[in-house]
Design a protein around this motif. Structure first.
Motif, PDB file in Angstrom:
ATOM      1  N   HIS A 201       0.826  -1.202   0.000  1.00  0.00           N
ATOM      2  CA  HIS A 201       0.000   0.000   0.000  1.00  0.00           C
ATOM      3  C   HIS A 201       0.861   1.252   0.000  1.00  0.00           C
ATOM      4  O   HIS A 201       2.077   1.189   0.175  1.00  0.00           O
ATOM      5  CB  HIS A 201      -0.913   0.032   1.229  1.00  0.00           C
ATOM      6  CG  HIS A 201      -0.169   0.183   2.520  1.00  0.00           C
ATOM      7  ND1 HIS A 201       0.485  -0.846   3.138  1.00  0.00           N
ATOM      8  CD2 HIS A 201       0.042   1.277   3.299  1.00  0.00           C
ATOM      9  CE1 HIS A 201       1.059  -0.413   4.251  1.00  0.00           C
ATOM     10  NE2 HIS A 201       0.818   0.873   4.367  1.00  0.00           N
ATOM     11  N   ILE A 202       0.203   2.374  -0.204  1.00  0.00           N
ATOM     12  CA  ILE A 202       0.796   3.703  -0.053  1.00  0.00           C
ATOM     13  C   ILE A 202      -0.013   4.423   1.007  1.00  0.00           C
ATOM     14  O   ILE A 202      -1.240   4.317   1.053  1.00  0.00           O
ATOM     15  CB  ILE A 202       0.765   4.481  -1.380  1.00  0.00           C
ATOM     16  CG1 ILE A 202       1.729   3.849  -2.387  1.00  0.00           C
ATOM     17  CG2 ILE A 202       1.137   5.948  -1.164  1.00  0.00           C
ATOM     18  CD1 ILE A 202       1.690   4.496  -3.763  1.00  0.00           C
ATOM     19  N   LEU A 223       8.927   0.335  -2.647  1.00  0.00           N
ATOM     20  CA  LEU A 223       9.098   0.609  -4.063  1.00  0.00           C
ATOM     21  C   LEU A 223       8.650   2.032  -4.375  1.00  0.00           C
ATOM     22  O   LEU A 223       7.749   2.554  -3.727  1.00  0.00           O
ATOM     23  CB  LEU A 223       8.300  -0.392  -4.907  1.00  0.00           C
ATOM     24  CG  LEU A 223       8.730  -1.845  -4.727  1.00  0.00           C
ATOM     25  CD1 LEU A 223       7.673  -2.600  -3.934  1.00  0.00           C
ATOM     26  CD2 LEU A 223       8.979  -2.524  -6.057  1.00  0.00           C
ATOM     27  N   PRO A 224       9.276   2.668  -5.377  1.00  0.00           N
ATOM     28  CA  PRO A 224       8.978   4.071  -5.680  1.00  0.00           C
ATOM     29  C   PRO A 224       7.522   4.283  -6.078  1.00  0.00           C
ATOM     30  O   PRO A 224       6.838   3.379  -6.549  1.00  0.00           O
ATOM     31  CB  PRO A 224       9.909   4.382  -6.858  1.00  0.00           C
ATOM     32  CG  PRO A 224      10.977   3.347  -6.793  1.00  0.00           C
ATOM     33  CD  PRO A 224      10.336   2.118  -6.234  1.00  0.00           C
ATOM     34  N   THR A 225       7.067   5.502  -5.901  1.00  0.00           N
ATOM     35  CA  THR A 225       5.677   5.844  -6.190  1.00  0.00           C
ATOM     36  C   THR A 225       5.310   5.648  -7.652  1.00  0.00           C
ATOM     37  O   THR A 225       4.137   5.468  -7.991  1.00  0.00           O
ATOM     38  CB  THR A 225       5.395   7.301  -5.765  1.00  0.00           C
ATOM     39  OG1 THR A 225       4.002   7.537  -5.764  1.00  0.00           O
ATOM     40  CG2 THR A 225       6.082   8.295  -6.700  1.00  0.00           C
ATOM     41  N   CYS A 226       6.311   5.641  -8.550  1.00  0.00           N
ATOM     42  CA  CYS A 226       6.047   5.523  -9.985  1.00  0.00           C
ATOM     43  C   CYS A 226       5.706   4.104 -10.427  1.00  0.00           C
ATOM     44  O   CYS A 226       5.293   3.897 -11.576  1.00  0.00           O
ATOM     45  CB  CYS A 226       7.247   6.030 -10.783  1.00  0.00           C
ATOM     46  SG  CYS A 226       8.791   5.148 -10.426  1.00  0.00           S
ATOM     47  N   TRP A 286       5.375   2.896  -2.085  1.00  0.00           N
ATOM     48  CA  TRP A 286       4.727   1.616  -1.825  1.00  0.00           C
ATOM     49  C   TRP A 286       5.526   0.884  -0.758  1.00  0.00           C
ATOM     50  O   TRP A 286       6.765   0.912  -0.772  1.00  0.00           O
ATOM     51  CB  TRP A 286       4.735   0.757  -3.093  1.00  0.00           C
ATOM     52  CG  TRP A 286       3.914   1.244  -4.237  1.00  0.00           C
ATOM     53  CD1 TRP A 286       4.365   1.914  -5.344  1.00  0.00           C
ATOM     54  CD2 TRP A 286       2.504   1.073  -4.414  1.00  0.00           C
ATOM     55  NE1 TRP A 286       3.323   2.174  -6.194  1.00  0.00           N
ATOM     56  CE2 TRP A 286       2.163   1.665  -5.653  1.00  0.00           C
ATOM     57  CE3 TRP A 286       1.501   0.475  -3.647  1.00  0.00           C
ATOM     58  CZ2 TRP A 286       0.870   1.683  -6.151  1.00  0.00           C
ATOM     59  CZ3 TRP A 286       0.204   0.496  -4.143  1.00  0.00           C
ATOM     60  CH2 TRP A 286      -0.108   1.087  -5.370  1.00  0.00           C
ATOM     61  N   HIS A 287       4.850   0.224   0.159  1.00  0.00           N
ATOM     62  CA  HIS A 287       5.575  -0.591   1.134  1.00  0.00           C
ATOM     63  C   HIS A 287       4.710  -1.737   1.628  1.00  0.00           C
ATOM     64  O   HIS A 287       3.483  -1.654   1.648  1.00  0.00           O
ATOM     65  CB  HIS A 287       6.122   0.236   2.300  1.00  0.00           C
ATOM     66  CG  HIS A 287       5.127   1.105   2.986  1.00  0.00           C
ATOM     67  ND1 HIS A 287       4.576   2.244   2.416  1.00  0.00           N
ATOM     68  CD2 HIS A 287       4.563   1.038   4.225  1.00  0.00           C
ATOM     69  CE1 HIS A 287       3.755   2.833   3.271  1.00  0.00           C
ATOM     70  NE2 HIS A 287       3.696   2.097   4.376  1.00  0.00           N
ATOM     71  N   GLY A 351       2.266  14.082  -8.791  1.00  0.00           N
ATOM     72  CA  GLY A 351       3.273  13.099  -9.172  1.00  0.00           C
ATOM     73  C   GLY A 351       3.512  12.057  -8.107  1.00  0.00           C
ATOM     74  O   GLY A 351       4.370  11.178  -8.240  1.00  0.00           O
ATOM     75  N   VAL A 352       2.762  12.146  -7.019  1.00  0.00           N
ATOM     76  CA  VAL A 352       2.908  11.203  -5.909  1.00  0.00           C
ATOM     77  C   VAL A 352       1.606  10.435  -5.725  1.00  0.00           C
ATOM     78  O   VAL A 352       0.561  11.034  -5.471  1.00  0.00           O
ATOM     79  CB  VAL A 352       3.270  11.934  -4.597  1.00  0.00           C
ATOM     80  CG1 VAL A 352       3.295  10.953  -3.426  1.00  0.00           C
ATOM     81  CG2 VAL A 352       4.621  12.624  -4.736  1.00  0.00           C
TER      82      VAL A 352
END
Length: 420
Positions: A201-202, A223-226, A286-287, A351-352
């Motif tokens: 999730h974010i 993991l990066p937001t992209c 993301w984690h 962008g997030v």
């Protein structure tokens, strides 16, 4: 606690045992898709999921809170949205001795803590003494997990909240200026055995989080937001009724992130979190977190001067009533922050990614990704309705007993209330 073949499933206990009946009531309420006791360990993760510390690549930097100033932390990590593990941020915490199974049993044995949600979005709570019995003996694939945002209301201002101190790096939480009843859940007492955890999730509203592990070991992947959400899903072919569980994610989705063809810009970060370490999760990352041992932790989400432009953008668009009240208080108490809000272009894209772009849940955390959900920072998420609201009450929304399901499976009197 983990004794291999000596471990006994509590659901194999005498069917007349009061504990077993109450546990099954909590289980079936929390995860109605698992219809029989056998469904809870159908994947045999207790035997075949690797919970060794050697399974973690642990490639995130560590800093010492005693040696890195707040200004340096902001410059090197917060302003660059860089995850980091912090040592010595829990010095002199009473939690180290107060949050052992023995002490928790003695002080809070009869208190009920949230272990999940029913299909209508109401909290499912279980007494600590019963949970500790389950915690010590479960062979469930993804065990029930205490992830409770109302622990302060339940244990009092002289209870669990007195056992820890917010690390200095995160003390200036701008959401403290929001009206209490409108503020989304932001702090959680977190406790669970090996294989429990928080699905991918974010965190909501662009907030960042910190997670302080008091006892045990946790495995993290960030993991990066992209990274597109679809790349992070667990296939129903792999785990038909366990697609949202942290343990399933590490078993089936994680290997994809390690393949040679995984895009370099989507590189995964990994952490083996030790007792006494605090993980900083910048907004938008993301984690997913799985417990490798029995664990006890506390986690909080926050809005800071650094992440405020993004948090304000998401709050103003998704939670306008909260935003209006928050802005009014900021004008009075923190006019320099209100001035930043005035400059945010709400029509632009931050962008997030955040709550309304992620979707996960966990029987462990029973978390959701709506703006009203909890974070596990380990952060505990759920598909939102149009306009950012959820189709049912937030999975870890604070309550005082109304609208919750107790360990006997009996519905308490429910009250209609807005999703926070």
């Amino acid at each position: 606690m983990e004794n291999g073949d000596c471990k006994v499933s509590v659901m194999n206990a005498n069917p007349t045992d009061d504990f077993a009946e109450k546990l099954w009531s909590a289980k079936i309420a929390s995860r109605s898709e698992l219809k029989t006791p056998a469904d809870w360990n159908a994947l045999r993760f207790a035997a075949n999921f690797d919970i060794s510390q050697a399974s973690v690549k642990d490639n995130v930097s560590r800093i010492d809170a005693a040696q890195v100033s707040c200004d340096e932390f902001i410059q090197k990590y917060e302003s660059t949205y860089t995850p980091v593990v912090i040592r010595n941020a829990q010095k002199n915490w009473p939690a180290v001795t107060a949050w052992t199974p023995k002490e928790l049993m003695e002080k809070y044995g009869h208190e009920r803590f949230k272990v999940g949600e029913d299909d209508d979005g109401y909290s499912v709570r279980f007494k600590m003494d019963h949970y500790l019995r389950y915690y010590a003996n479960t062979d469930d694939d993804s065990p029930l997990y205490i992830f409770d945002s109302s622990f302060v209301e339940r244990t009092g201002e002289n209870g669990l909240v007195k056992d820890y101190t917010i690390p200095e790096y995160f003390a200036d939480d701008l959401f403290n200026y929001a009206e209490r009843k409108r503020r989304p859940p932001y702090r959680w007492f977190v406790m669970g055995p090996a294989r429990s955890g928080t699905g991918i999730h974010i965190d909501p509203l662009g907030t960042s989080a910190w997670n302080a592990l008091v006892h045990g070991y946790k495995r993290w992947c960030l993991l990066p937001t992209c990274v597109p959400k679809d790349l992070l899903k667990v296939s129903r072919m792999d785990a038909p009724r366990q697609t949202n569980e942290a343990v399933s994610w590490f078993q089936y989705a994680y290997p994809k992130t390690q393949r040679p063809d995984w895009p370099a810009q989507y590189r995964a970060l990994e952490i083996l979190q030790h007792p006494g370490e605090t993980v900083f999760v910048p907004g938008g990352w993301w984690h997913v977190v799985v417990n490798l041992t029995d664990t006890v932790a506390v986690t909080q989400n926050f809005a800071s001067v650094i992440n405020f432009p993004i948090v304000w953008h998401k709050t103003a668009r998704g939670r306008p009533k909260l935003a209006r009240q928050w802005y009014k208080t900021l004008q009075e108490c923190r006019p320099e922050i209100a001035a930043i809000a005035d400059q945010v272009d709400l029509s632009s894209n931050t962008g997030v990614q955040s709550d309304d772009s992620s979707s996960c849940s966990s029987s462990s955390s029973s978390s959701s990704s709506s703006s009203s959900s909890e974070s596990d920072g380990e952060t505990e998420r759920e598909p939102p309705r149009k306009g950012g609201m959820m189709s049912k009450r937030s999975r870890d929304s604070p309550d005082s007993g109304q609208g919750s399901l107790d360990y006997n499976g009996n519905h308490a009197k429910r009250t209609k209330e807005s999703v926070l």
